[in-house]
Design a protein around this motif. Structure first.
Motif, PDB file in Angstrom:
ATOM      1  N   HIS A 136      15.202 -47.934 107.824  1.00 43.22           N
ATOM      2  CA  HIS A 136      14.516 -46.801 107.682  1.00 43.22           C
ATOM      3  C   HIS A 136      12.955 -46.907 108.733  1.00 43.22           C
ATOM      4  CE1 HIS A 136      16.551 -45.190 104.203  1.00 43.22           C
ATOM      5  NE2 HIS A 136      16.307 -46.373 103.543  1.00 43.22           N
ATOM      6  N   HIS A 137      12.750 -45.765 108.988  1.00 40.91           N
ATOM      7  CA  HIS A 137      11.673 -45.737 110.043  1.00 40.91           C
ATOM      8  C   HIS A 137      10.262 -45.603 109.235  1.00 40.91           C
ATOM      9  CE1 HIS A 137       8.893 -44.866 113.225  1.00 40.91           C
ATOM     10  NE2 HIS A 137       8.712 -43.684 112.950  1.00 40.91           N
ATOM     11  N   ILE A 138       9.491 -46.479 109.515  1.00 43.19           N
ATOM     12  CA  ILE A 138       7.773 -46.253 108.863  1.00 43.19           C
ATOM     13  C   ILE A 138       7.309 -45.595 109.672  1.00 43.19           C
ATOM     14  CG2 ILE A 138       6.164 -47.550 108.076  1.00 43.19           C
ATOM     15  CD1 ILE A 138       8.164 -49.758 107.172  1.00 43.19           C
ATOM     16  N   GLU A 139       6.480 -44.358 109.505  1.00 41.06           N
ATOM     17  CA  GLU A 139       5.566 -43.592 110.353  1.00 41.06           C
ATOM     18  C   GLU A 139       4.333 -44.533 110.559  1.00 41.06           C
ATOM     19  OE1 GLU A 139       4.994 -40.912 113.126  1.00 41.06           O
ATOM     20  OE2 GLU A 139       6.763 -40.919 112.018  1.00 41.06           O
ATOM     21  N   GLU A 140       3.820 -44.822 109.675  1.00 38.45           N
ATOM     22  CA  GLU A 140       2.503 -45.336 109.508  1.00 38.45           C
ATOM     23  C   GLU A 140       2.161 -46.256 108.316  1.00 38.45           C
ATOM     24  OE1 GLU A 140       0.005 -46.879 111.297  1.00 38.45           O
ATOM     25  OE2 GLU A 140      -0.253 -45.046 112.395  1.00 38.45           O
ATOM     26  N   MET A 144       6.562 -54.527 110.893  1.00 40.64           N
ATOM     27  CA  MET A 144       6.590 -53.142 111.298  1.00 40.64           C
ATOM     28  C   MET A 144       7.741 -52.824 112.468  1.00 40.64           C
ATOM     29  SD  MET A 144       3.502 -51.077 110.127  1.00 40.64           S
ATOM     30  CE  MET A 144       4.104 -49.508 111.108  1.00 40.64           C
ATOM     31  N   GLY A 145       7.665 -54.044 113.321  1.00 42.25           N
ATOM     32  CA  GLY A 145       8.391 -54.178 114.519  1.00 42.25           C
ATOM     33  C   GLY A 145       7.492 -53.535 115.740  1.00 42.25           C
ATOM     34  N   LEU A 146       6.206 -53.595 115.764  1.00 41.59           N
ATOM     35  CA  LEU A 146       5.416 -53.052 116.680  1.00 41.59           C
ATOM     36  C   LEU A 146       5.347 -53.608 117.919  1.00 41.59           C
ATOM     37  CD1 LEU A 146       2.461 -51.699 114.683  1.00 41.59           C
ATOM     38  CD2 LEU A 146       4.456 -50.366 115.384  1.00 41.59           C
ATOM     39  N   PRO A 170      -7.243 -55.390 107.815  1.00 44.60           N
ATOM     40  CA  PRO A 170      -5.974 -55.768 108.467  1.00 44.60           C
ATOM     41  C   PRO A 170      -5.155 -56.812 107.767  1.00 44.60           C
ATOM     42  CG  PRO A 170      -8.140 -56.136 110.031  1.00 44.60           C
ATOM     43  CD  PRO A 170      -8.617 -55.968 108.374  1.00 44.60           C
ATOM     44  N   VAL A 171      -4.039 -56.560 107.763  1.00 42.85           N
ATOM     45  CA  VAL A 171      -3.009 -57.303 107.093  1.00 42.85           C
ATOM     46  C   VAL A 171      -2.206 -58.124 108.209  1.00 42.85           C
ATOM     47  CG1 VAL A 171      -0.830 -57.573 105.619  1.00 42.85           C
ATOM     48  CG2 VAL A 171      -2.709 -55.704 105.395  1.00 42.85           C
ATOM     49  N   HIS A 172      -2.499 -59.727 108.063  1.00 49.61           N
ATOM     50  CA  HIS A 172      -1.899 -60.560 108.992  1.00 49.61           C
ATOM     51  C   HIS A 172      -0.158 -60.241 108.962  1.00 49.61           C
ATOM     52  CE1 HIS A 172      -1.455 -63.854 111.545  1.00 49.61           C
ATOM     53  NE2 HIS A 172      -0.677 -64.383 110.775  1.00 49.61           N
ATOM     54  N   GLY A 173       0.323 -60.111 110.225  1.00 49.69           N
ATOM     55  CA  GLY A 173       1.745 -60.142 110.118  1.00 49.69           C
ATOM     56  C   GLY A 173       2.259 -58.970 109.964  1.00 49.69           C
TER      57      GLY A 173
END
Length: 175
Positions: A29-33, A47-49, A39-42
């Motif tokens: 599934h695609h996560i928009e945001e 998310m594959g950014l 900030p969350v490390h990792g």
């Protein structure tokens, strides 16, 4: 631009959110945001950014600042207005370079820092006086929000997100 449905899944723990992102991505599934209060490390990797190129930009901006500083000190202190300071005239840039080191350092840092901030604002489309696009004020305090677009799979997504430990799941119209 029309409106479309998105699912907002809320989490109250960063580790649960990170595991949920991995689960949702594993289900293709695609996560928009993802909106987080810190900030969350990792999270970017989960998310594959793509990796950021801000370090390359910072280096280029620093080189620009270094070049401007060298040109400026040479032009101002050697070519335009050479001065006899302390009885020791020295009319070459290289001989005076140790005195120019603080200026060169400061302009290198100045250019890198200011141009990186401008680049960040341009890339993230954050302009002065722009209205914030935060979907829920709780994401600035103690909740994490994952936003996923709905494409005729609302029940499937809701069931998947419920299994991941979401404390609240809402389907909303995004304008």
């Amino acid at each position: 631009m029309g409106s479309s449905k998105v699912i907002h899944a809320f989490y109250n723990d960063d580790e649960v959110l990170l595991d949920a992102v991995k689960t949702v991505k594993a289900a293709h599934h695609h996560i928009e945001e993802v909106f987080c209060p810190f900030p969350v490390h990792g999270l970017d990797k989960a998310m594959g950014l793509a990796p950021t190129r801000i370090a390359i930009a910072a280096f280029m901006y620093g080189i620009t600042g270094l070049s401007v500083a060298i040109w400026m000190t040479n032009y101002m202190m050697i070519q335009d207005w050479p001065q006899d300071i302390g009885g020791k005239p020295s009319f070459s840039w290289f001989e005076n370079m140790p005195a120019f080191v603080p200026i060169i350092f400061e302009l290198t840092v100045f250019f890198a820092a200011h141009l990186m901030v401008i680049t960040f604002y341009m890339r993230s489309k954050i302009w002065p006086f722009r209205k914030a696009e935060n979907p829920d004020p709780r994401t600035t305090d103690d909740h994490f929000l994952m936003e996923i677009p709905v494409h005729n799979n609302e029940e499937e997504l809701t069931a998947l997100l419920a299994k991941t430990g979401a404390v609240e799941i809402n389907v909303v119209e995004k304008h």
